[in-house]
Design a protein around this motif. Sequence first.
Motif, PDB file in Angstrom:
ATOM      1  N   ILE A  49       0.911  -1.363  -0.013  1.00  0.00           N
ATOM      2  CA  ILE A  49      -0.146  -0.159   0.299  1.00  0.00           C
ATOM      3  C   ILE A  49       1.006   1.429   0.007  1.00  0.00           C
ATOM      4  O   ILE A  49       1.536   1.512   0.832  1.00  0.00           O
ATOM      5  N   GLY A  52      -3.149   6.315   0.719  1.00  0.00           N
ATOM      6  CA  GLY A  52      -4.766   6.056   1.129  1.00  0.00           C
ATOM      7  C   GLY A  52      -5.304   7.423   1.704  1.00  0.00           C
ATOM      8  O   GLY A  52      -4.489   8.212   2.417  1.00  0.00           O
ATOM      9  N   LEU A  62      -7.443   3.520  -1.660  1.00  0.00           N
ATOM     10  CA  LEU A  62      -6.012   2.733  -1.278  1.00  0.00           C
ATOM     11  C   LEU A  62      -5.285   2.482  -2.822  1.00  0.00           C
ATOM     12  O   LEU A  62      -5.815   2.149  -3.872  1.00  0.00           O
ATOM     13  N   ILE A 362      -1.156   5.485   6.163  1.00  0.00           N
ATOM     14  CA  ILE A 362      -2.407   6.090   5.370  1.00  0.00           C
ATOM     15  C   ILE A 362      -3.126   6.463   6.524  1.00  0.00           C
ATOM     16  O   ILE A 362      -3.094   6.238   7.599  1.00  0.00           O
TER      17      ILE A 362
END
Length: 382
Positions: A49, A52, A62, A362
């Motif tokens: 990831i 986000g 995301l 995030i």
Amino acid sequence: MLRFVLVSVACLILLGLLLGAGLRLLGREALEPAQRIDLSQTAIAGAAIHSGAALPDGDMLLVESCNVWLAQPDGKPYMMISSGDMFPLIVIGPGGEIALVRGSLRLHVDRPSPPGRLEFFKPGGTLLSSQLISEPVYSDNLASSGDCFAFGQGRQMRCFDFAGNEKWQLSMQGTAMLAPQATPDGSFICADNAGGLSAVSAAGELLWRVDCPGALWNPQVCDDWIALRSRDQLLAFDLQGRQLFSQPLEHESRLSLLLPLPQGLLCYDWQRLTVLNREGRSRVLARIGPGSGARAMLDASGRLYVAQYSQQTRMEKLSDDLRVYGGKNRTHPGEGLELYAFDQKLKALGRFEAGVHGGQLIRMPDGRVAIGIADRLLVFGE
């Protein structure tokens, strides 16, 4: 008497050392996630990831590897809205609109740069429009102000609204190396590799330009002042372009300007966190190194989270004043990720340590901060 004095001094020194060690141990108190979200049954890998953001409807966006997902408030994805082979940058409009830019910052520089793409989505993820962009985008984020956003592309600074309409273009003297930064009055600050620091209004008017020696990068807007760096200088200006200070940096300094805070600008030199103020004075917040990179984020309550990464990344030379990062990370035994937390007064709360690399920090829809590790999303905060 002399022996008594010497013994007393020795005891005081020992007490000081013990207290210092105790304080350091307090700063290394274990930090535990408040929630662990299992992503192993989904198509998302937590460690992949990149970014986000919370959406106005309570869901979240995301960016995982090269794919962009809509996710539930708990972080579990339910719909992919875009995929591709280039790392995407995202920004969210005031009504939940989504703009996405695919550039070539993270591609190998010895390969031809394929066209990028600029995509616009309605709230909910329906594609509104898509267009090719031919020039490379040397940005690490997009800067938004009200109903528009801006980014640097080649020698142009470009601004769009969230309906996909280009509001203006502005020619720069050099390559716009990083995304501009938005100021409280709605204008944008942009640095280029010709040493130009410029302020541009939301209408596209050049407000002022300052010429500095050498290429510039890493600009940050801290309330009513701007900080950035060149190869060998740390510079600061007010929002009218007047210089506040200039400080020399050591040769090949690894200083990064991370995040504006109420107390000043958070900086990182691969082994220490420092807070820099408007007068050019800095204080050490914590010694957290050595590492090879860091990201920082404030949660909704004002807690500060700093993720330190220990990963090896190849740096490619594009020109004398422009370098890009590319290639796969090469992980070594014993390296991984450390997450540090500080309260609103920047007092250390604790540290979380992982033996493997993780994703980027995030923000969850409830204002807490999360980070992906392996196939989990770890959420921190109360």
